[in-house]
Design an enzyme around this catalytic site. Structure first.
Site, mmCIF file in Angstrom:
data_model
loop_
_atom_site.group_PDB
_atom_site.id
_atom_site.type_symbol
_atom_site.label_atom_id
_atom_site.label_comp_id
_atom_site.label_asym_id
_atom_site.label_seq_id
_atom_site.Cartn_x
_atom_site.Cartn_y
_atom_site.Cartn_z
ATOM 1 N N ASP A 38 9.209 11.191 8.499
ATOM 2 C CA ASP A 38 7.900 11.781 8.186
ATOM 3 C C ASP A 38 7.907 13.229 8.641
ATOM 4 O O ASP A 38 8.450 13.545 9.709
ATOM 5 C CB ASP A 38 6.774 10.990 8.887
ATOM 6 C CG ASP A 38 5.445 11.134 8.163
ATOM 7 O OD1 ASP A 38 4.979 12.288 8.016
ATOM 8 O OD2 ASP A 38 4.882 10.116 7.741
ATOM 9 N N PHE A 87 6.891 5.923 0.747
ATOM 10 C CA PHE A 87 5.454 6.231 0.797
ATOM 11 C C PHE A 87 5.209 7.732 0.726
ATOM 12 O O PHE A 87 4.141 8.161 0.293
ATOM 13 C CB PHE A 87 4.849 5.771 2.138
ATOM 14 C CG PHE A 87 4.783 4.292 2.346
ATOM 15 C CD1 PHE A 87 3.836 3.528 1.686
ATOM 16 C CD2 PHE A 87 5.654 3.658 3.223
ATOM 17 C CE1 PHE A 87 3.755 2.163 1.891
ATOM 18 C CE2 PHE A 87 5.578 2.289 3.436
ATOM 19 C CZ PHE A 87 4.627 1.542 2.770
ATOM 20 N N LYS A 91 -1.350 13.256 -1.575
ATOM 21 C CA LYS A 91 -2.208 12.318 -2.320
ATOM 22 C C LYS A 91 -3.633 12.807 -2.568
ATOM 23 O O LYS A 91 -4.471 12.028 -3.008
ATOM 24 C CB LYS A 91 -2.254 10.986 -1.567
ATOM 25 C CG LYS A 91 -2.882 11.083 -0.189
ATOM 26 C CD LYS A 91 -3.221 9.719 0.413
ATOM 27 C CE LYS A 91 -3.969 9.878 1.716
ATOM 28 N NZ LYS A 91 -4.368 8.648 2.340
ATOM 29 N N SER A 131 0.168 3.505 -8.025
ATOM 30 C CA SER A 131 -1.287 3.450 -7.863
ATOM 31 C C SER A 131 -1.949 2.922 -9.124
ATOM 32 O O SER A 131 -1.460 3.155 -10.241
ATOM 33 C CB SER A 131 -1.781 4.868 -7.577
ATOM 34 O OG SER A 131 -3.178 4.916 -7.693
ATOM 35 N N TYR A 156 -1.869 14.738 -9.357
ATOM 36 C CA TYR A 156 -1.460 13.672 -8.423
ATOM 37 C C TYR A 156 -1.187 12.382 -9.202
ATOM 38 O O TYR A 156 -0.118 11.773 -9.057
ATOM 39 C CB TYR A 156 -2.541 13.432 -7.353
ATOM 40 C CG TYR A 156 -2.327 12.101 -6.653
ATOM 41 C CD1 TYR A 156 -1.271 11.927 -5.767
ATOM 42 C CD2 TYR A 156 -3.156 11.001 -6.914
ATOM 43 C CE1 TYR A 156 -1.039 10.700 -5.151
ATOM 44 C CE2 TYR A 156 -2.934 9.773 -6.305
ATOM 45 C CZ TYR A 156 -1.867 9.627 -5.427
ATOM 46 O OH TYR A 156 -1.635 8.412 -4.839
ATOM 47 N N LYS A 160 2.499 9.921 -10.066
ATOM 48 C CA LYS A 160 2.768 8.477 -9.944
ATOM 49 C C LYS A 160 3.336 7.933 -11.260
ATOM 50 O O LYS A 160 4.303 7.169 -11.259
ATOM 51 C CB LYS A 160 1.489 7.723 -9.548
ATOM 52 C CG LYS A 160 1.008 8.049 -8.156
ATOM 53 C CD LYS A 160 2.045 7.687 -7.105
ATOM 54 C CE LYS A 160 1.728 8.200 -5.732
ATOM 55 N NZ LYS A 160 2.803 8.053 -4.758
ATOM 56 N N GLY A 304 -14.302 12.596 -13.363
ATOM 57 C CA GLY A 304 -12.989 11.976 -13.144
ATOM 58 C C GLY A 304 -13.061 10.547 -12.624
ATOM 59 O O GLY A 304 -12.054 9.852 -12.603
HETATM 60 N N1 LIG Z 1 -4.332 5.564 0.267
HETATM 61 C C1 LIG Z 1 -4.560 5.311 -1.007
HETATM 62 O O1 LIG Z 1 -5.702 5.150 -1.420
HETATM 63 C C2 LIG Z 1 -3.412 5.162 -1.977
HETATM 64 C C3 LIG Z 1 -3.630 4.516 -3.208
HETATM 65 C C4 LIG Z 1 -2.560 4.398 -4.099
HETATM 66 C C5 LIG Z 1 -1.308 4.935 -3.778
HETATM 67 N N2 LIG Z 1 -1.144 5.561 -2.584
HETATM 68 C C6 LIG Z 1 0.187 6.106 -2.263
HETATM 69 O O2 LIG Z 1 0.677 5.448 -1.124
HETATM 70 C C7 LIG Z 1 1.502 6.333 -0.364
HETATM 71 C C8 LIG Z 1 1.023 6.350 1.067
HETATM 72 O O3 LIG Z 1 -0.345 6.742 1.078
HETATM 73 P P1 LIG Z 1 -1.171 6.905 2.425
HETATM 74 O O4 LIG Z 1 -2.583 6.635 2.101
HETATM 75 O O5 LIG Z 1 -0.507 6.159 3.506
HETATM 76 O O6 LIG Z 1 -1.011 8.475 2.626
HETATM 77 P P2 LIG Z 1 -0.749 9.310 3.969
HETATM 78 O O7 LIG Z 1 -0.945 10.736 3.625
HETATM 79 O O8 LIG Z 1 -1.524 8.745 5.106
HETATM 80 O O9 LIG Z 1 0.801 9.007 4.235
HETATM 81 C C9 LIG Z 1 1.816 9.730 3.593
HETATM 82 C C10 LIG Z 1 2.770 10.198 4.677
HETATM 83 O O10 LIG Z 1 3.832 10.890 4.063
HETATM 84 C C11 LIG Z 1 4.115 12.045 4.821
HETATM 85 N N3 LIG Z 1 4.760 12.997 3.919
HETATM 86 C C12 LIG Z 1 4.247 13.610 2.820
HETATM 87 N N4 LIG Z 1 5.188 14.367 2.253
HETATM 88 C C13 LIG Z 1 6.320 14.250 2.998
HETATM 89 C C14 LIG Z 1 7.615 14.794 2.912
HETATM 90 N N5 LIG Z 1 7.961 15.652 1.957
HETATM 91 N N6 LIG Z 1 8.522 14.438 3.857
HETATM 92 C C15 LIG Z 1 8.202 13.578 4.847
HETATM 93 N N7 LIG Z 1 6.979 13.025 4.961
HETATM 94 C C16 LIG Z 1 6.051 13.368 4.049
HETATM 95 C C17 LIG Z 1 2.793 12.500 5.390
HETATM 96 O O11 LIG Z 1 2.924 13.268 6.553
HETATM 97 C C18 LIG Z 1 2.123 11.162 5.681
HETATM 98 O O12 LIG Z 1 2.420 10.706 6.988
HETATM 99 C C19 LIG Z 1 1.446 7.672 -1.072
HETATM 100 O O13 LIG Z 1 2.558 7.763 -1.926
HETATM 101 C C20 LIG Z 1 0.165 7.580 -1.879
HETATM 102 O O14 LIG Z 1 0.215 8.397 -3.015
HETATM 103 C C21 LIG Z 1 -2.156 5.669 -1.671
#
Ligand SMILES: NC(=O)c1ccc[n+]([C@@H]2O[C@H](COP(=O)([O-])OP(=O)(O)OC[C@H]3O[C@@H](n4cnc5c(N)ncnc54)[C@H](O)[C@@H]3O)[C@@H](O)[C@H]2O)c1
Length: 345
Positions: A38, A87, A91, A131, A156, A160, A304
């Site tokens: 991370d 992950f 986002k 997503s 965004y 996906k 949206g």
């Molecule tokens: N939370 C939601 O509602 C939701 C819904 C659908 C999909 N998602 C997807 O699930 C995944 C996780 O979401 P989340 O809610 O835990 O988000 P989050 O932002 O809490 O977690 C993402 C993590 O990735 C890290 N990160 C981002 N870019 C990085 C990089 N280049 N190198 C290293 N680390 C990096 C960030 O620091 C963060 O800790 C994402 O791909 C998001 O698009 C989330």
């Protein structure tokens, strides 16, 4: 089968984030050894303290950007990985409209690098965070995996859809990767210990963190965007899934990939509860469960937003042997416990 002896090491990119940190807990509970990468662009080191408190042990975490080819190569070289859960991504929908290239570069480059490194180091299994946003406003509900994807409403959302296509095309080219893209619905809640949870930077874009921050007095009032939708109470409907249920779905997905005998495969699976709840139901349930009155007003629709979307979860149950087990009330109680802990710290 998961081999006995040394726990299979799983790379968890974005493992300090909201869903990633909860998945780290479920991985350890299921006998896997998570290796977090991370860059803390949207998370804090305190997530690691929370993980240590829950697990009562240390966790491996590389403070590395997963677009950094040299650093990632070193991690693949060293860690003898058995799988990857990807992950890491930006986002924030609104920001992605303002800065599309930042989103395309981070979300797509990181995936492509993993798809190059995995076969080079004999790592076959990939679980990818997709997503329900790829469905837009579907014509039929609940939405199944066969429902056609609609053009994305934001850069965004587009990352996906494109990521899914990149994985599919890579697998179709007989690259030895077995991948599952999990299409998450709306993750909410927190670990019941309140040691980890969601840490929105700035004003939360999602409903439940906005509710908990309003209840905690951080926000003055919550606006409900739209009360004239074609739903029982006029507010939007979503499928809210407890983040620990979602975390456990990743473990099941990894086990499924581990057990597969095929060399290369790709599939998508909806991960939700199968139930749609209106915004007003969430607010009322929150008030009932916590005893806290929420200050909210009804406002106009937000550009949206889709009217309603909730998952058909038949495929998850059939393919992963997984269904969500936690209730909405539990999700909201856990989200509130987490907010109370944050407010104290
Ligand atoms: N939370 C939601 O509602 C939701 C819904 C659908 C999909 N998602 C997807 O699930 C995944 C996780 O979401 P989340 O809610 O835990 O988000 P989050 O932002 O809490 O977690 C993402 C993590 O990735 C890290 N990160 C981002 N870019 C990085 C990089 N280049 N190198 C290293 N680390 C990096 C960030 O620091 C963060 O800790 C994402 O791909 C998001 O698009 C989330």
């Amino acid at each position: 089968m998961i081999p006995t002896g040394r726990a299979p090491r799983i790379l968890v990119t974005g493992g300090a984030g909201f869903i990633g940190s909860h998945t780290v807990v479920s991985l350890v509970e299921a006998g896997f050894e998570p290796v977090i990468v991370d860059n803390f662009s949207n998370s804090q080191q305190s997530a690691l303290d929370g993980l240590r408190a829950i697990l009562n042990r240390d966790v491996t975490c590389y403070s590395v950007d997963c677009n950094d080819r040299a650093a990632m190569t070193e991690i693949f070289e060293k860690e003898e990985l058995r799988g990857v859960i990807h992950f890491a991504a930006y986002k924030a929908v609104g920001e992605s409209v303002q800065q599309p290239l930042k989103y395309y570069r981070n979300n797509l480059d990181s995936l492509m690098l993993l798809l190059e490194l995995m076969p080079a180091y004999g790592v076959q299994n990939l679980v990818f965070s997709s997503s329900c946003t790829v469905y837009g406003q579907p014509e039929q509900l609940p939405v199944t995996e066969e429902t056609p994807r609609l053009p994305a409403q934001s850069p965004y959302g587009n990352t996906k859809a494109i990521s899914e296509d990149i994985i599919r095309d890579t697998v179709n080219a007989q690259v030895p990767i077995r991948a599952l893209a999990l299409r998450y619905f709306n993750p909410v809640g927190a670990h019941p210990s309140a040691q980890i949870g969601e840490l929105p930077l700035g004003v939360p874009a999602n409903l439940v963190p906005f509710i908990t921050q309003t209840a905690a007095g951080i926000r003055q009032s919550l606006t409900v965007y739209g009360s004239d939708y074609n739903t029982p109470d006029g507010t939007c409907i979503r499928d809210y899934i407890h983040v620990m249920d979602l975390a456990e779905a990743h473990v099941q997905a990894l086990k499924k990939l581990n057990d597969a005998e095929i060399e290369a495969s790709y599939d998508v699976i909806n991960i939700g509860t199968g139930r749609g709840e209106t915004v007003l139901t969430i607010i009322n349930t929150f008030e009932q469960e916590t005893g806290v009155k929420l200050n909210y007003t009804m406002g106009p629709r937000r550009a949206g937003d889709v009217e309603q979307v909730y998952a058909d979860v038949t495929k998850a149950s059939r393919e992963l042997g997984w269904t969500a087990s936690r209730t909405l009330a539990e999700s909201l109680r856990d989200a509130w416990r987490w907010q109370e802990k944050l407010s104290l710290s």
